[in-house]
Design an enzyme around this catalytic site. Structure first.
Site, PDB file in Angstrom:
ATOM      1  N   GLY A  89       1.184  -4.670   5.778  1.00 35.03           N
ATOM      2  CA  GLY A  89       1.541  -3.690   4.763  1.00 35.03           C
ATOM      3  C   GLY A  89       3.017  -3.436   4.592  1.00 35.03           C
ATOM      4  O   GLY A  89       3.426  -2.308   4.317  1.00 35.03           O
ATOM      5  N   THR A  90       3.826  -4.460   4.740  1.00 31.37           N
ATOM      6  CA  THR A  90       5.264  -4.310   4.522  1.00 31.37           C
ATOM      7  C   THR A  90       5.805  -5.576   3.884  1.00 31.37           C
ATOM      8  O   THR A  90       5.360  -6.684   4.205  1.00 31.37           O
ATOM      9  CB  THR A  90       6.019  -4.031   5.834  1.00 31.37           C
ATOM     10  OG1 THR A  90       7.431  -4.063   5.578  1.00 31.37           O
ATOM     11  CG2 THR A  90       5.685  -5.042   6.915  1.00 31.37           C
ATOM     12  N   ARG A 128       5.205  16.424   3.398  1.00 35.68           N
ATOM     13  CA  ARG A 128       4.744  15.181   4.029  1.00 35.68           C
ATOM     14  C   ARG A 128       4.110  15.492   5.397  1.00 35.68           C
ATOM     15  O   ARG A 128       3.104  14.905   5.775  1.00 35.68           O
ATOM     16  CB  ARG A 128       5.911  14.209   4.232  1.00 35.68           C
ATOM     17  CG  ARG A 128       6.745  13.879   3.014  1.00 35.68           C
ATOM     18  CD  ARG A 128       6.074  12.916   2.061  1.00 35.68           C
ATOM     19  NE  ARG A 128       5.066  13.537   1.228  1.00 35.68           N
ATOM     20  CZ  ARG A 128       5.332  14.382   0.211  1.00 35.68           C
ATOM     21  NH1 ARG A 128       6.567  14.729  -0.072  1.00 35.68           N
ATOM     22  NH2 ARG A 128       4.351  14.885  -0.516  1.00 35.68           N
ATOM     23  N   HIS A 170      11.993   4.125  12.027  1.00 35.52           N
ATOM     24  CA  HIS A 170      12.609   5.027  11.047  1.00 35.52           C
ATOM     25  C   HIS A 170      12.358   6.500  11.335  1.00 35.52           C
ATOM     26  O   HIS A 170      12.499   7.334  10.445  1.00 35.52           O
ATOM     27  CB  HIS A 170      12.120   4.664   9.640  1.00 35.52           C
ATOM     28  CG  HIS A 170      12.529   3.290   9.216  1.00 35.52           C
ATOM     29  ND1 HIS A 170      11.848   2.555   8.263  1.00 35.52           N
ATOM     30  CD2 HIS A 170      13.559   2.499   9.629  1.00 35.52           C
ATOM     31  CE1 HIS A 170      12.441   1.376   8.107  1.00 35.52           C
ATOM     32  NE2 HIS A 170      13.476   1.321   8.925  1.00 35.52           N
ATOM     33  N   ALA A 188      -5.417  -3.673   5.078  1.00 34.55           N
ATOM     34  CA  ALA A 188      -5.143  -3.737   6.514  1.00 34.55           C
ATOM     35  C   ALA A 188      -6.428  -3.842   7.329  1.00 34.55           C
ATOM     36  O   ALA A 188      -6.543  -4.679   8.233  1.00 34.55           O
ATOM     37  CB  ALA A 188      -4.341  -2.511   6.940  1.00 34.55           C
TER      38      ALA A 188
END
EC number: 2.3.1.286
Length: 227
Positions: free
Chosen positions: A170-171, A57, A105, A215
């Site tokens: 976007g959540t 990632r 996070h 977005a």
């Protein structure tokens, strides 16, 4: 005095940059069971797998760049005091040039000792078994895994309480404690919600405008409205 905008961003914010959304419809994240790579139990069971997963990632970050949506959020800083509160662990907001960013996070480009959650350090390279901090602790990604506390939420709450405008991008706002943040905004604060497949967040007392689009397209519309 500039009005304050809080922007809550999730995986859909980075999708146009080529970063896959958090998990696919089959519940897998990059073909892994989410609990294998994003939980304390997964770390205990197979730390090498977890490190390899996040190494990939992290490497992906070098192959992607901020999209037009990220750029618009930077442009909004000319007129507004913009605070980004993101659930994303990438660094695209930073690279775009936003100045106020709170990661709920954690961050892919930071690491910490496995028992030192408040002592993170910048790290762009791969992490391997045997890489340790100055206390002799194995390094792990500075990511908040499922089942772990989200210490940044205590910083996010007063920011939400003081904002004049909220933009959600976007959540689905389904994962707590991030999902509860909207309830700290004043009831007269307008809320814009951008997502190609918007979730139902209609229990808010706020004036809500839903933009079922990407977005960047949604932010272009909002930017014009706010001028």
């Amino acid at each position: 005095m500039k009005k304050k905008i809080v922007v809550l961003t999730g995986a859909g914010m980075s999708a146009e940059s080529g970063i896959s959304t958090f998990r696919d419809s089959n519940g897998l994240w990059e073909n892994h069971d989410i609990m294998e790579v994003a939980s304390p139990e997964g770390w205990q069971n197979n730390p090498a797998l977890v490190l390899d997963f996040y190494n990939k990632r992290r490497a992906q970050l070098k192959e992607v760049k901020p999209n037009r949506g990220h750029e618009i959020l930077v442009e909004l800083e000319q007129q507004f005091e913009v605070q980004i509160i993101t659930q994303n662990v990438d660094n695209l907001h930073e690279r775009a040039g936003n100045t106020n960013i709170l990661h709920l996070h954690g961050e892919l480009v930071k690491v910490r000792g496995e028992f030192s959650e408040n002592e993170s350090m910048y790290w762009e390279d791969d992490i391997y078994i045997g890489d340790k901090n100055n206390k002799g602790e194995q390094l792990r990604p500075d990511i908040v895994w499922f089942g772990e506390a989200v210490p940044a939420i205590d910083k996010a709450i007063p920011i939400m309480q003081q904002t004049d405008i909220v933009i959600i991008i976007g959540t689905s706002l389904q994962v707590y404690p991030a999902a509860g943040l909207m309830h700290y905004a004043k009831s007269n604060v307008p809320v814009y919600y951008i997502d190609p497949n918007p979730a139902s967040i209609y229990d808010l007392p706020n004036q809500l405008e839903v933009l079922a689009m990407s977005a960047s397209v949604g932010l272009e519309k909002i930017q014009l409205q706010l001028q």
